[in-house]
Design a protein around this motif. Structure first.
Motif, PDB file in Angstrom:
ATOM      1  N   GLY A   1       0.828  -1.198   0.000  1.00  0.00           N
ATOM      2  CA  GLY A   1       0.000   0.000   0.000  1.00  0.00           C
ATOM      3  C   GLY A   1       0.863   1.248   0.000  1.00  0.00           C
ATOM      4  N   HIS A   2       0.242   2.387  -0.228  1.00  0.00           N
ATOM      5  CA  HIS A   2       0.965   3.661  -0.174  1.00  0.00           C
ATOM      6  C   HIS A   2       0.011   4.770   0.225  1.00  0.00           C
ATOM      7  CE1 HIS A   2      -0.755   5.030  -4.056  1.00  0.00           C
ATOM      8  NE2 HIS A   2      -0.668   3.756  -4.389  1.00  0.00           N
ATOM      9  N   PHE A   3       0.537   5.791   0.869  1.00  0.00           N
ATOM     10  CA  PHE A   3      -0.244   6.952   1.293  1.00  0.00           C
ATOM     11  C   PHE A   3       0.169   8.115   0.403  1.00  0.00           C
ATOM     12  CE2 PHE A   3      -1.432  10.630   3.734  1.00  0.00           C
ATOM     13  CZ  PHE A   3      -2.580  10.242   4.415  1.00  0.00           C
ATOM     14  N   GLY A   4      -0.698   8.470  -0.556  1.00  0.00           N
ATOM     15  CA  GLY A   4      -0.323   9.488  -1.532  1.00  0.00           C
ATOM     16  C   GLY A   4       0.868   9.010  -2.336  1.00  0.00           C
ATOM     17  N   ASN A   5       1.941   9.763  -2.314  1.00  0.00           N
ATOM     18  CA  ASN A   5       3.168   9.388  -3.010  1.00  0.00           C
ATOM     19  C   ASN A   5       4.190   8.712  -2.100  1.00  0.00           C
ATOM     20  OD1 ASN A   5       2.282  10.483  -5.464  1.00  0.00           O
ATOM     21  ND2 ASN A   5       2.977  12.542  -4.871  1.00  0.00           N
ATOM     22  N   SER A   6       3.806   8.454  -0.854  1.00  0.00           N
ATOM     23  CA  SER A   6       4.737   7.894   0.126  1.00  0.00           C
ATOM     24  C   SER A   6       4.489   6.398   0.332  1.00  0.00           C
ATOM     25  CB  SER A   6       4.604   8.614   1.465  1.00  0.00           C
ATOM     26  OG  SER A   6       5.413   8.006   2.445  1.00  0.00           O
ATOM     27  N   SER A   7       5.572   5.623   0.359  1.00  0.00           N
ATOM     28  CA  SER A   7       5.485   4.197   0.662  1.00  0.00           C
ATOM     29  C   SER A   7       5.699   3.913   2.152  1.00  0.00           C
ATOM     30  CB  SER A   7       6.531   3.418  -0.145  1.00  0.00           C
ATOM     31  OG  SER A   7       6.267   3.491  -1.531  1.00  0.00           O
ATOM     32  N   GLU A   8       5.909   4.955   2.943  1.00  0.00           N
ATOM     33  CA  GLU A   8       6.151   4.778   4.384  1.00  0.00           C
ATOM     34  C   GLU A   8       4.814   4.649   5.110  1.00  0.00           C
ATOM     35  OE1 GLU A   8       9.218   4.446   5.544  1.00  0.00           O
ATOM     36  OE2 GLU A   8      10.063   4.791   3.556  1.00  0.00           O
ATOM     37  N   ILE A   9       4.152   3.516   4.916  1.00  0.00           N
ATOM     38  CA  ILE A   9       2.798   3.378   5.450  1.00  0.00           C
ATOM     39  C   ILE A   9       2.787   3.247   6.972  1.00  0.00           C
ATOM     40  CG2 ILE A   9       1.974   2.354   3.304  1.00  0.00           C
ATOM     41  CD1 ILE A   9       1.863  -0.310   4.752  1.00  0.00           C
ATOM     42  N   GLY A  10       3.915   2.824   7.567  1.00  0.00           N
ATOM     43  CA  GLY A  10       3.985   2.763   9.015  1.00  0.00           C
ATOM     44  C   GLY A  10       3.951   4.129   9.670  1.00  0.00           C
ATOM     45  N   VAL A  11       4.192   5.168   8.885  1.00  0.00           N
ATOM     46  CA  VAL A  11       4.093   6.542   9.391  1.00  0.00           C
ATOM     47  C   VAL A  11       2.631   6.954   9.536  1.00  0.00           C
ATOM     48  CG1 VAL A  11       4.610   8.965   8.872  1.00  0.00           C
ATOM     49  CG2 VAL A  11       6.329   7.190   8.426  1.00  0.00           C
ATOM     50  N   PHE A  12       1.764   6.410   8.681  1.00  0.00           N
ATOM     51  CA  PHE A  12       0.381   6.858   8.610  1.00  0.00           C
ATOM     52  C   PHE A  12      -0.626   5.845   9.142  1.00  0.00           C
ATOM     53  CE2 PHE A  12       2.821   8.801   5.146  1.00  0.00           C
ATOM     54  CZ  PHE A  12       2.595  10.141   5.377  1.00  0.00           C
ATOM     55  N   ALA A  13      -0.164   4.746   9.744  1.00  0.00           N
ATOM     56  CA  ALA A  13      -1.083   3.723  10.241  1.00  0.00           C
ATOM     57  C   ALA A  13      -0.513   3.037  11.475  1.00  0.00           C
ATOM     58  CB  ALA A  13      -1.370   2.688   9.152  1.00  0.00           C
ATOM     59  N   LYS A  14      -1.418   2.497  12.296  1.00  0.00           N
ATOM     60  CA  LYS A  14      -1.037   1.700  13.472  1.00  0.00           C
ATOM     61  C   LYS A  14      -1.923   0.464  13.506  1.00  0.00           C
ATOM     62  CE  LYS A  14       0.908   0.438  17.224  1.00  0.00           C
ATOM     63  NZ  LYS A  14       2.292  -0.066  17.149  1.00  0.00           N
ATOM     64  N   LEU A  15      -1.300  -0.727  13.564  1.00  0.00           N
ATOM     65  CA  LEU A  15      -2.039  -1.987  13.508  1.00  0.00           C
ATOM     66  C   LEU A  15      -1.731  -2.843  14.736  1.00  0.00           C
ATOM     67  CD1 LEU A  15      -3.792  -4.044  11.884  1.00  0.00           C
ATOM     68  CD2 LEU A  15      -1.646  -4.829  10.833  1.00  0.00           C
ATOM     69  N   THR A  16      -2.779  -3.340  15.390  1.00  0.00           N
ATOM     70  CA  THR A  16      -2.634  -4.307  16.484  1.00  0.00           C
ATOM     71  C   THR A  16      -3.611  -5.454  16.232  1.00  0.00           C
ATOM     72  OG1 THR A  16      -4.337  -3.446  17.982  1.00  0.00           O
ATOM     73  CG2 THR A  16      -2.175  -2.351  18.026  1.00  0.00           C
ATOM     74  N   ASN A  17      -3.708  -6.375  17.186  1.00  0.00           N
ATOM     75  CA  ASN A  17      -4.619  -7.508  17.034  1.00  0.00           C
ATOM     76  C   ASN A  17      -6.073  -7.155  17.301  1.00  0.00           C
ATOM     77  OD1 ASN A  17      -2.652  -9.412  16.316  1.00  0.00           O
ATOM     78  ND2 ASN A  17      -2.168  -9.853  18.447  1.00  0.00           N
TER      79      ASN A  17
ATOM     80  N   LEU B   1      -5.568   1.879  13.218  1.00  0.00           N
ATOM     81  CA  LEU B   1      -5.737   3.323  13.054  1.00  0.00           C
ATOM     82  C   LEU B   1      -5.107   3.752  11.738  1.00  0.00           C
ATOM     83  CD1 LEU B   1      -4.813   4.617  16.649  1.00  0.00           C
ATOM     84  CD2 LEU B   1      -7.035   3.842  15.795  1.00  0.00           C
ATOM     85  N   VAL B   2      -5.819   4.591  11.000  1.00  0.00           N
ATOM     86  CA  VAL B   2      -5.350   5.076   9.703  1.00  0.00           C
ATOM     87  C   VAL B   2      -5.448   6.594   9.696  1.00  0.00           C
ATOM     88  CG1 VAL B   2      -5.709   5.006   7.215  1.00  0.00           C
ATOM     89  CG2 VAL B   2      -6.128   2.958   8.574  1.00  0.00           C
ATOM     90  N   GLY B   3      -4.415   7.278   9.204  1.00  0.00           N
ATOM     91  CA  GLY B   3      -4.406   8.730   9.178  1.00  0.00           C
ATOM     92  C   GLY B   3      -5.469   9.317   8.252  1.00  0.00           C
ATOM     93  N   LYS B   4      -6.082  10.384   8.700  1.00  0.00           N
ATOM     94  CA  LYS B   4      -7.055  11.081   7.870  1.00  0.00           C
ATOM     95  C   LYS B   4      -6.354  11.803   6.722  1.00  0.00           C
ATOM     96  CE  LYS B   4     -10.877  12.147  11.022  1.00  0.00           C
ATOM     97  NZ  LYS B   4     -11.597  13.245  11.722  1.00  0.00           N
ATOM     98  N   GLY B   5      -7.124  12.107   5.683  1.00  0.00           N
ATOM     99  CA  GLY B   5      -6.571  12.845   4.551  1.00  0.00           C
ATOM    100  C   GLY B   5      -5.935  11.916   3.546  1.00  0.00           C
ATOM    101  N   GLY B   6      -5.398  12.505   2.489  1.00  0.00           N
ATOM    102  CA  GLY B   6      -4.798  11.693   1.437  1.00  0.00           C
ATOM    103  C   GLY B   6      -5.862  10.964   0.638  1.00  0.00           C
ATOM    104  N   SER B   7      -5.446   9.997  -0.133  1.00  0.00           N
ATOM    105  CA  SER B   7      -6.359   9.253  -0.980  1.00  0.00           C
ATOM    106  C   SER B   7      -7.182   8.263  -0.159  1.00  0.00           C
ATOM    107  CB  SER B   7      -5.580   8.501  -2.062  1.00  0.00           C
ATOM    108  OG  SER B   7      -6.420   7.637  -2.773  1.00  0.00           O
ATOM    109  N   GLN B   8      -8.441   8.054  -0.566  1.00  0.00           N
ATOM    110  CA  GLN B   8      -9.288   7.067   0.091  1.00  0.00           C
ATOM    111  C   GLN B   8      -8.785   5.652  -0.162  1.00  0.00           C
ATOM    112  OE1 GLN B   8     -11.598   7.924   2.130  1.00  0.00           O
ATOM    113  NE2 GLN B   8     -12.680   5.993   2.522  1.00  0.00           N
ATOM    114  N   ASN B   9      -7.962   5.471  -1.175  1.00  0.00           N
ATOM    115  CA  ASN B   9      -7.432   4.141  -1.486  1.00  0.00           C
ATOM    116  C   ASN B   9      -6.620   3.576  -0.334  1.00  0.00           C
ATOM    117  OD1 ASN B   9      -8.570   4.193  -4.020  1.00  0.00           O
ATOM    118  ND2 ASN B   9      -6.716   4.950  -5.039  1.00  0.00           N
ATOM    119  N   PHE B  10      -5.915   4.433   0.394  1.00  0.00           N
ATOM    120  CA  PHE B  10      -5.104   3.971   1.521  1.00  0.00           C
ATOM    121  C   PHE B  10      -5.991   3.336   2.584  1.00  0.00           C
ATOM    122  CE2 PHE B  10      -2.776   4.836   5.565  1.00  0.00           C
ATOM    123  CZ  PHE B  10      -1.653   4.073   5.300  1.00  0.00           C
ATOM    124  N   TYR B  11      -7.090   3.999   2.898  1.00  0.00           N
ATOM    125  CA  TYR B  11      -8.039   3.452   3.868  1.00  0.00           C
ATOM    126  C   TYR B  11      -8.659   2.159   3.350  1.00  0.00           C
ATOM    127  CZ  TYR B  11     -12.403   3.054   6.515  1.00  0.00           C
ATOM    128  OH  TYR B  11     -13.452   2.591   7.276  1.00  0.00           O
TER     129      TYR B  11
END
Length: 309
Positions: A53-69, A73-83
């Motif tokens: 996945g990617h957030f806009g033009n960035s491949s650093e998806i760990g910057v914009f998301a947090k995943l647990t079991n 959590l996903v950052g607001k803004g950017g393309s809806q494709n990321f969500y």
């Protein structure tokens, strides 16, 4: 080199053998208790445990998301494709929440958590905190903490049993991490780097760390975390593991620049494809090799008959 009479007799006998063999094969295929060519029904697993996945033009998806079991959590803004990338894989399993922290979308670097809790910096607004409390399961503790190292995601990494923290983090913060996450806490560096959350990704199955982490450090980390530890990269050689991927016990998301080799390492260390059992694959390979030999043998017999005729 055969006598003519013997040569004809040999051809007739070989032809008779081939006819009997074909008849036996047909009888096996039509028998009600057997299934012909069963090995063709084998299909590789359809589920892809590691998703790009990617957030806009960035491949650093760990910057914009947090995943647990228990939540994502996903950052607001950017393309809806990321969500949608997260929603398509996690829908119906855990809640996927779009949010911001202190009105910015780099939530993966500002917060930290595990299945039992979530810690956010004291700059998180009341509205954002209320939104998180309403969206996450009741079993998840959410706490706002005062910490000079406010990028908590860079300074703390945790699974459901152990947390590693920046060596200079406040004692009070260390105690809060232990209490909210219900884990053991260790002050640690990775490959000489204090930002353990940036250079490491951890689940209950394994840990991926900075490529320059020595064998001795890997053994120490494995002893602390009680999981296998492996060095690796994401996004075509990036050592910022935490910024380039997120992972839990049953799926992972990596930056779109991550290579197939890097994904293979991720799936291996985090045990994300348990269906690919080595014994099962060996059985399938044996079946394939056996069929290839049968085809070659049949082709050779046919070629001998053609030559003799």
């Amino acid at each position: 080199f055969f006598h003519v009479k013997n040569r004809k007799l040999f051809i007739l006998q070989l032809h008779s053998i081939c006819i009997r063999s074909n008849t036996a094969t047909e009888s096996r295929q039509t028998a009600p208790h057997r299934t012909a060519h069963t090995f063709y029904s084998y299909q590789p697993p359809h589920s892809i445990m590691c998703t790009r996945g990617h957030f806009g033009n960035s491949s650093e998806i760990g910057v914009f998301a947090k995943l647990t079991n228990t939540y994502c959590l996903v950052g607001k803004g950017g393309s809806q494709n990321f969500y949608n990338v997260f929603k398509s894989e996690l829908d119906g399993k855990i809640p996927v929440v779009q949010t911001s922290i202190q009105d910015v979308r780099i939530i993966g670097r500002l917060c930290c958590g595990n299945k039992r809790g979530l810690l956010v910096p004291d700059t998180t607004t009341d509205q954002e905190l209320l939104h998180l409390r309403n969206s996450l399961p009741d079993s998840v503790k959410i706490q706002r903490i005062e910490e000079k190292l406010s990028a908590l995601g860079n300074c703390i990494v945790s699974n459901d049993h152990v947390a590693l923290v920046h060596p200079d983090i406040d004692k009070a913060t260390e105690e809060i991490v232990a209490d909210v996450f219900d884990v053991e806490v260790f002050r640690q560096t990775i490959a000489g780097q204090s930002l353990v959350g940036s250079y490491c990704a951890v689940s209950n199955n394994g840990a991926l760390v900075h490529p320059k982490c020595t064998k001795e450090e890997q053994k120490e980390l494995s002893s602390l975390l009680q999981v296998p530890v492996m060095t690796g990269t994401v996004n075509r050689g990036s050592s910022i593991i935490g910024g380039g991927m997120v992972v839990n016990d049953w799926c992972s998301f990596v930056g779109s620049d991550t290579t197939a080799t890097e994904i293979g390492v991720v799936e291996n260390i985090f045990n994300l494809n348990p269906e690919d059992n080595d014994d099962v694959l060996d059985d399938k390979n044996k079946q394939i090799n056996k069929m290839k030999k049968q085809i070659k043998k049949a082709a050779l017999q046919k070629a001998m008959i053609d030559d003799l005729i």
